[in-house]
Design an enzyme around this catalytic site. Structure first.
Site, PDB file in Angstrom:
ATOM      1  CE  LYS A   1       0.184   6.520   6.665  1.00  0.00           C
ATOM      2  NZ  LYS A   1      -1.187   6.867   6.299  1.00  0.00           N
TER       3      LYS A   1
ATOM      4  CG  PHE B   1      -1.901   1.208   1.068  1.00  0.00           C
ATOM      5  CD1 PHE B   1      -3.094   1.070   0.382  1.00  0.00           C
ATOM      6  CD2 PHE B   1      -1.578   2.456   1.579  1.00  0.00           C
ATOM      7  CE1 PHE B   1      -3.947   2.155   0.197  1.00  0.00           C
ATOM      8  CE2 PHE B   1      -2.424   3.545   1.402  1.00  0.00           C
ATOM      9  CZ  PHE B   1      -3.612   3.388   0.716  1.00  0.00           C
TER      10      PHE B   1
ATOM     11  CG  ASP C   1       5.978   3.965   1.596  1.00  0.00           C
ATOM     12  OD1 ASP C   1       5.992   4.698   2.613  1.00  0.00           O
ATOM     13  OD2 ASP C   1       4.995   3.879   0.835  1.00  0.00           O
TER      14      ASP C   1
HETATM   15  C1  LIG Z   1       3.223   2.901   3.467  1.00  0.00           C
HETATM   16  C2  LIG Z   1       2.346   3.997   2.959  1.00  0.00           C
HETATM   17  N1  LIG Z   1       2.726   4.717   1.897  1.00  0.00           N
HETATM   18  C3  LIG Z   1       1.974   5.717   1.420  1.00  0.00           C
HETATM   19  C4  LIG Z   1       0.764   6.037   1.993  1.00  0.00           C
HETATM   20  C5  LIG Z   1      -0.059   7.148   1.411  1.00  0.00           C
HETATM   21  O1  LIG Z   1      -0.072   8.245   2.256  1.00  0.00           O
HETATM   22  P1  LIG Z   1      -1.179   9.386   2.075  1.00  0.00           P
HETATM   23  O2  LIG Z   1      -2.484   8.818   2.506  1.00  0.00           O
HETATM   24  O3  LIG Z   1      -0.706  10.511   2.944  1.00  0.00           O
HETATM   25  O4  LIG Z   1      -1.192   9.756   0.625  1.00  0.00           O
HETATM   26  C6  LIG Z   1       0.320   5.309   3.085  1.00  0.00           C
HETATM   27  C7  LIG Z   1      -0.978   5.614   3.714  1.00  0.00           C
HETATM   28  O5  LIG Z   1      -1.534   4.850   4.474  1.00  0.00           O
HETATM   29  C8  LIG Z   1       1.124   4.264   3.585  1.00  0.00           C
HETATM   30  O6  LIG Z   1       0.740   3.523   4.636  1.00  0.00           O
END
Ligand SMILES: Cc1ncc(COP(=O)(O)O)c(C=O)c1O
Length: 443
Positions: free
Chosen positions: A299, A185, A270
Site C-alpha cells: 500500500k 484480511f 502483515d
Molecule cells: C492487511 C492486508 N494485507 C493484504 C492486503 C492485500 O493488498 P492488495 O490489495 O494490495 O493485494 C490488504 C488489502 O487491503 C490488507 O489490508
C-alpha cells in the site's frame, strides 16, 4: 459539494512537511483538458452518470463504489468530474498515507521516469539495493523480497515460511501449516482467500488451498494450542483493518513473539495496511516493541503512485529462496524502488508518525464524544478508526452515501461499521470538518 467547513486554504498550524495544498487542486503540468475528460484519451467530457453507466456495462462487478467519479486530487482532497471537492477519509485503504500526489513522491517518480522504469530482474538495476537497505533500516531485519501488490507479498511470505519449515525446521514434506487469525484480511488470491473466515471472500472459489489453521484473534491460548511440529509461521495483522480496525489487547503482540520464539516458528506480521505511519508509529508492532521475523509491507510503500510491496525478513529465512524458485516481472522495478525510497525518506523525518499520533488523539476524542449519539463503539489507533454506527441510524453504506453528499469520502467495512483513515497529511481543521459531518449524518 464541498460542505466540509474547512478546506485546504484554511490549513491549521500543523501543516505537513512538503505538502502545500492550494485552494483548488493545482493543474498538473501539461494537463489542459477540462474536468471529466480522461487524460490523453481525446474523448469528450463525460458526466458522472455516463462514466458510472459505462463502468457498469464494461467492468466486472467485484466492487460497489460510492457514486462519485474522481478525476483529480491533491493532498487530502479529491475533485470529481463535475468539479465537486471531497475530503478523502479513506486514503486508498492507507495506500495514500502521504496524501494524493505528494510533491516529493511525484518528483521522485518523474525523475525516475526520465531515466529507467523497468528492467525485470533478469538484470540488476541501480535503485533496488537502496530500497532494500532502507527497508532493512526501517524494520530492523536483513533482506527484502520485492513484489507489487499486498496479496503477492502475503503469498510470498507463505511460500518463504513453508520452504523454511521444510529446509530449516525439518517439517515433513507437504505437512507445513501456517496459523492465522479469524477475521483476517490478507488479500484476494486463491491461497489467501483459502484462510479467510469471511464467506463472501471465500465461498465459491474452492477447492481451497490446505495448510492453514485459523484461531481466534487476540487469543494467545488458542494460538499456543494451534502451534505444533508442523507449524511454519504465525501470520497475523497487528491490527485487523478490514475487520473494522480491531486492536488486540496490549501484550498480544509480545505474546505472539514469545510464543513463536519458544516454539521455533516464524512470526509474520502483515503491516500492509497498519504500517508506514498509519498508527502513529512506523509499524504497528512498534507499539509493543516487537520485531517479527517477517514484515509484509505494501500500500503506502508505493506512495499512492504505483503498487509496491515487499516481504522483509531474517537472513536465514530469506536465503531459502534460490534462483528460479520465486519471482515477479515487475517486482523490484526501478520506478517502484525510486518511489519506495522516497517514501522511506518521508518516514525517516518522523513527521508523519508524529502527525498520526497527535491527530489520532484528536480523532479519538471526537469519536468518544459521538458514543451514544449514533455511534455504539469505536476503535482508534493513530489516524485509523473503525466506527460502529448504530444500525438504526443506517448501514455503513448509507452513512457513506450521506457523507458523500456532505463532501466527505469514507468506506464501510462490515454492516454498520465505517473506517476512517485520512491521509496523514490531513490538517486538524479538515479532520474536524469530517467529524462534524459524521456527527450530523448520524444525529
Ligand atoms: C492487511 C492486508 N494485507 C493484504 C492486503 C492485500 O493488498 P492488495 O490489495 O494490495 O493485494 C490488504 C488489502 O487491503 C490488507 O489490508
Amino acid at each position: 459539494m464541498s460542505t466540509v467547513s474547512t478546506g485546504p486554504e484554511t490549513a491549521g498550524p500543523t501543516e505537513p512537511t512538503g505538502q502545500t495544498e492550494p485552494a483548488e487542486p493545482a493543474e498538473p503540468a501539461g494537463r489542459t483538458e477540462p474536468a471529466g475528460q480522461s487524460a490523453g484519451s481525446g474523448a469528450a467530457p463525460r458526466s458522472a452518470a455516463e462514466v458510472i453507466a459505462a463502468e457498469e456495462a464494461l467492468l466486472a462487478h467485484n466492487y460497489h463504489p460510492l457514486p462519485v467519479v474522481v478525476s483529480r486530487a491533491e493532498g487530502a482532497w479529491v475533485e470529481d468530474v463535475e468539479g465537486n471537492r471531497y475530503l478523502d477519509m479513506l486514503a486508498g485503504y492507507s495506500a495514500l498515507n502521504f496524501g494524493h500526489r505528494h510533491p516529493a513522491l511525484v518528483d521522485a517518480a518523474r525523475r525516475q521516469l526520465d531515466r529507467l522504469t523497468l528492467t525485470s530482474r533478469a538484470f540488476h538495476n541501480d535503485r533496488l539495493a537502496e530500497l532494500a537497505s532502507g527497508l532493512a533500516e526501517l524494520t530492523g531485519l536483513d533482506m527484502t523480497l520485492p513484489m507489487n501488490t499486498g496479496a503477492e507479498a502475503v503469498e510470498s511470505a507463505v511460500k518463504l515460511a513453508r520452504k523454511w519449515a521444510y529446509e530449516v525446521r525439518g517439517v515433513p514434506e507437504d505437512r507445513a501449516t501456517v496459523v492465522v487469525a479469524a477475521g483476517n484480511f490478507h488479500g484476494r488470491t486463491t491461497t489467501v482467500v483459502s484462510f479467510s473466515t469471511d464467506p463472501t471472500a471465500r465461498d465459491g472459489f474452492g477447492p481451497l488451498t490446505p495448510g492453514f489453521r485459523v484461531v481466534p484473534y487476540n487469543d494467545l491460548g488458542a494460538l499456543a494450542a494451534a502451534v505444533d511440529d508442523t507449524t511454519a509461521a504465525v501470520l497475523i495483522e497487528p491490527i485487523q483493518g478490514e475487520a473494522g480496525v480491531v486492536i488486540p489487547d496490549d501484550g498480544y503482540l509480545r505474546g505472539v513473539r514469545r510464543l513463536t520464539s519458544e516454539a521455533g516458528v516464524l512470526f509474520a506480521a502483515d503491516e500492509i495496511q497498519s504500517g508506514l505511519g498509519r498508527t502513529g508509529r512506523t509499524l504497528a508492532v512498534d507499539h509493543e516493541d516487537v520485531r517479527p521475523d517477517l514484515v509484509l509491507l505494501g500500500k503506502a510503500l508505493g506512495g499512492g503512485i504505483l503498487p509496491v510491496s515487499a516481504v522483509v525478513g531474517r537472513r536465514d529465512v530469506m536465503e531459502v529462496l534460490r534462483p528460479g524458485e520465486h519471482g515477479s516481472t515487475f517486482g523490484g522495478n526501478p520506478l517502484a524502488a525510486a518511489v519506495g525510497c522516497a517514501v522511506l525518506d518521508l518516514l525517516r523525518t518522523g513527521e508523519f508518525q508524529r502527525r498520526a499520533a497527535e491527530l489520532g488523539a484528536v480523532l479519538d476524542a471526537r469519536l468518544a464524544g459521538l458514543v451514544g449519539r449514533g455511534v455504539t463503539g469505536y476503535r482508534c489507533r493513530g489516524l485509523w478508526a473503525g466506527v460502529d454506527v448504530d444500525p438504526a441510524v443506517g448501514t455503513g453504506r448509507q452513512i457513506g452515501e450521506r457523507l458523500l453528499r456532505r463532501g466527505v469520502l469514507v468506506k464501510d467495512t462490515h454492516g454498520s461499521t465505517i473506517r476512517l483513515a485520512p491521509p496523514l497529511t490531513v490538517t486538524e481543521d479538515e479532520l474536524d470538518g469530517a467529524l462534524s459531518a459524521l456527527a450530523e449524518v448520524i444525529a
